[in-house]
Enzyme design. Sequence first.
Site, PDB file in Angstrom:
ATOM      1  N   GLU A   1       0.827  -1.203   0.000  1.00  0.00           N
ATOM      2  CA  GLU A   1       0.000   0.000   0.000  1.00  0.00           C
ATOM      3  C   GLU A   1       0.863   1.255   0.000  1.00  0.00           C
ATOM      4  O   GLU A   1       0.647   2.186  -0.782  1.00  0.00           O
ATOM      5  CB  GLU A   1      -0.922  -0.001   1.210  1.00  0.00           C
ATOM      6  CG  GLU A   1      -1.711   1.279   1.412  1.00  0.00           C
ATOM      7  CD  GLU A   1      -2.694   1.520   0.291  1.00  0.00           C
ATOM      8  OE1 GLU A   1      -2.608   2.580  -0.342  1.00  0.00           O
ATOM      9  OE2 GLU A   1      -3.540   0.639   0.048  1.00  0.00           O
TER      10      GLU A   1
ATOM     11  N   ASP B   1       1.175   4.178  -2.980  1.00  0.00           N
ATOM     12  CA  ASP B   1       0.880   5.594  -2.753  1.00  0.00           C
ATOM     13  C   ASP B   1       2.055   6.473  -3.157  1.00  0.00           C
ATOM     14  O   ASP B   1       1.899   7.469  -3.879  1.00  0.00           O
ATOM     15  CB  ASP B   1       0.549   5.832  -1.279  1.00  0.00           C
ATOM     16  CG  ASP B   1      -0.761   5.206  -0.862  1.00  0.00           C
ATOM     17  OD1 ASP B   1      -1.554   4.863  -1.741  1.00  0.00           O
ATOM     18  OD2 ASP B   1      -0.980   5.058   0.349  1.00  0.00           O
TER      19      ASP B   1
ATOM     20  N   SER C   1      -7.409   2.513  -3.420  1.00  0.00           N
ATOM     21  CA  SER C   1      -6.128   2.919  -2.853  1.00  0.00           C
ATOM     22  C   SER C   1      -5.187   3.401  -3.953  1.00  0.00           C
ATOM     23  O   SER C   1      -4.265   4.165  -3.683  1.00  0.00           O
ATOM     24  CB  SER C   1      -5.475   1.754  -2.102  1.00  0.00           C
ATOM     25  OG  SER C   1      -6.167   1.456  -0.929  1.00  0.00           O
TER      26      SER C   1
END
Length: 596
Positions: A293, A297, A511
Amino acid sequence: MLVLATFLVALAGLSEAAPQSAHKVREAVHTPRDWIKLGAAPAEHVIPLRIALPQSNFDALERHLYEISDPEHARYGQHLSKEEVEELVAPHPHSLNAVNEWLAEHGIPESDCTRSPAQDWVTVRIPVSKAEAILDTKFHMWKHVVDDDVVLRTTSYSLPEHMHEHIEFVQPTTMFSRIKNHRTTFRWSEDQAISTESDGSTISLDYGEVDTSCNKTITLSCLKQLYNAVGYKASAKHGNEIGLTGYLEQNANLHDLQLFYQDQRPEAVNSTLKVTLINGGVNSQNTSEIGAEANLDVQFAAGQAYPAPATFWSTGGSPPYKADANTPSDSNEPYTEWLDYVLAQWKLPQTISTSYGDDEQTVPEAYAKRACAGFAQLGARGVSLMFSSGDAGVGDGDSDPTTQTCFTNDGRNVTRFIPSFPASCPYVTTVGGTYLVPEVAVPFSAGGFSNYFSRPHYQDFAVEEYLRKLPKGTYKGLYNPKGRAFPDVSAQGVNFRIFYKGRAGLIDGTSASSPAFAGIVSLLNDARLSHGLPPLGFLNPLLYSRGVHGFNDITKGNNPGCGTEGFNATVGWDPVTGLGTPNFGKLKEIVLSHYW
């Protein structure tokens, strides 16, 4: 006379010894779904109690926020300073004094208190036994039946009645929310779909050509093509920056970032990433502790925004975790920990993306509204905040959309669509997901209507238009048509090519959508700053007015959940893809319009 005098002295003594008021329940929740009580909490365990004092002038802050974010208002772009924001949210001196005296009565001196920049939060670290005494409650250990997470919580607590006007709530007490990175799916590069090689063929869109390889793998180049940003050159000269938040011990790996740059942004190779640790956050670069994750990002947001400096905040102390009854988690309030830190800074990135959240109903309403008010403070200071909408369609985030029961946890066990938080906060820009070229709504894109926050005025026209077209009676009783509607916008959310543990792989989820959209916003901020204009700040009033013409309307797809097909994407705003995906070229023209 002597008898009377003695009686009066005794009466006075009784009056001094008596409490000012009896305890009265401040917050209470029903036994939380999927949690079981294990037993009494250990009396000696130290718990950090965070006490929220009322923000005395938040209505004025909100008014300022909407005025400076409205492109039709004379004050557009005149963001507030750190001091101005703190003055507006500072608690009344009476509340400060009352809380100080209350804590002192329980043997907690001023020196043991930690305060937020505006003094609207007070944190004290005390044993469970003392917390139980001052809150007139009993803490227990609770375990989640799915993940075996263990937390220390209570289902109700009380305060002296005269303190209710001075304390909004105390946490962690009744909060059984479990902040989660949204349901990302990761696949290794052995998957044949990972190939980024082009056969030279393209797909024609209204504003240009998109390589057909983008139907299988999303890269920085694909995002530029899809969102009409090809050829734009950002600058490092005007102070533009971008920020990414990380929780749950998610680490962004610097070696993977360099591999990503070599693969997709060669000119960024050897550029740095600033990592800031908050509340015990971690920055381990060990291969076993890398977060997919966090890599997603940082790689896509920083990669798009380059050469803008990028900051990754790693906030610790947040998750419930797998533990035994003697080592519980006692804090899962990462947003306020992070907010305490960033609001104390004089200089902030103009664009920030977050890909974490939970079901709105698992977050106590008072806490959700207070965290949301913190996001409003950042907007007032000129920061654009993006949050991913979630990956469960209209359902809850803990189960397969095809099997969701979607019950309320208010004791009624009524079937309802389950909105997400912080996606439901009206002071942030919430990003849903799309896929394929031409784009359609991705089925997991979370969207709907808040049960905590009423619809903000900037949404009225767009949302009422959508509801007017919705067949009468559709999903009646399953959602709140007067609630804050989300998402606001959308971006690609499937097959993002990232590097993880030294290898290329594909990752899906909103996400991915949030940092993808944040990268476009950062470029818009770059354009404004390079023309001597202030940053965009809180985006939504602009997006729902002049900005609506800068989006690619997504009209196909839906977001199933709770045993339904969910909402449909349609012409105009919808609770699957919002206003649509960004067209950077058009948005740049809008934000640089001469009359601003």
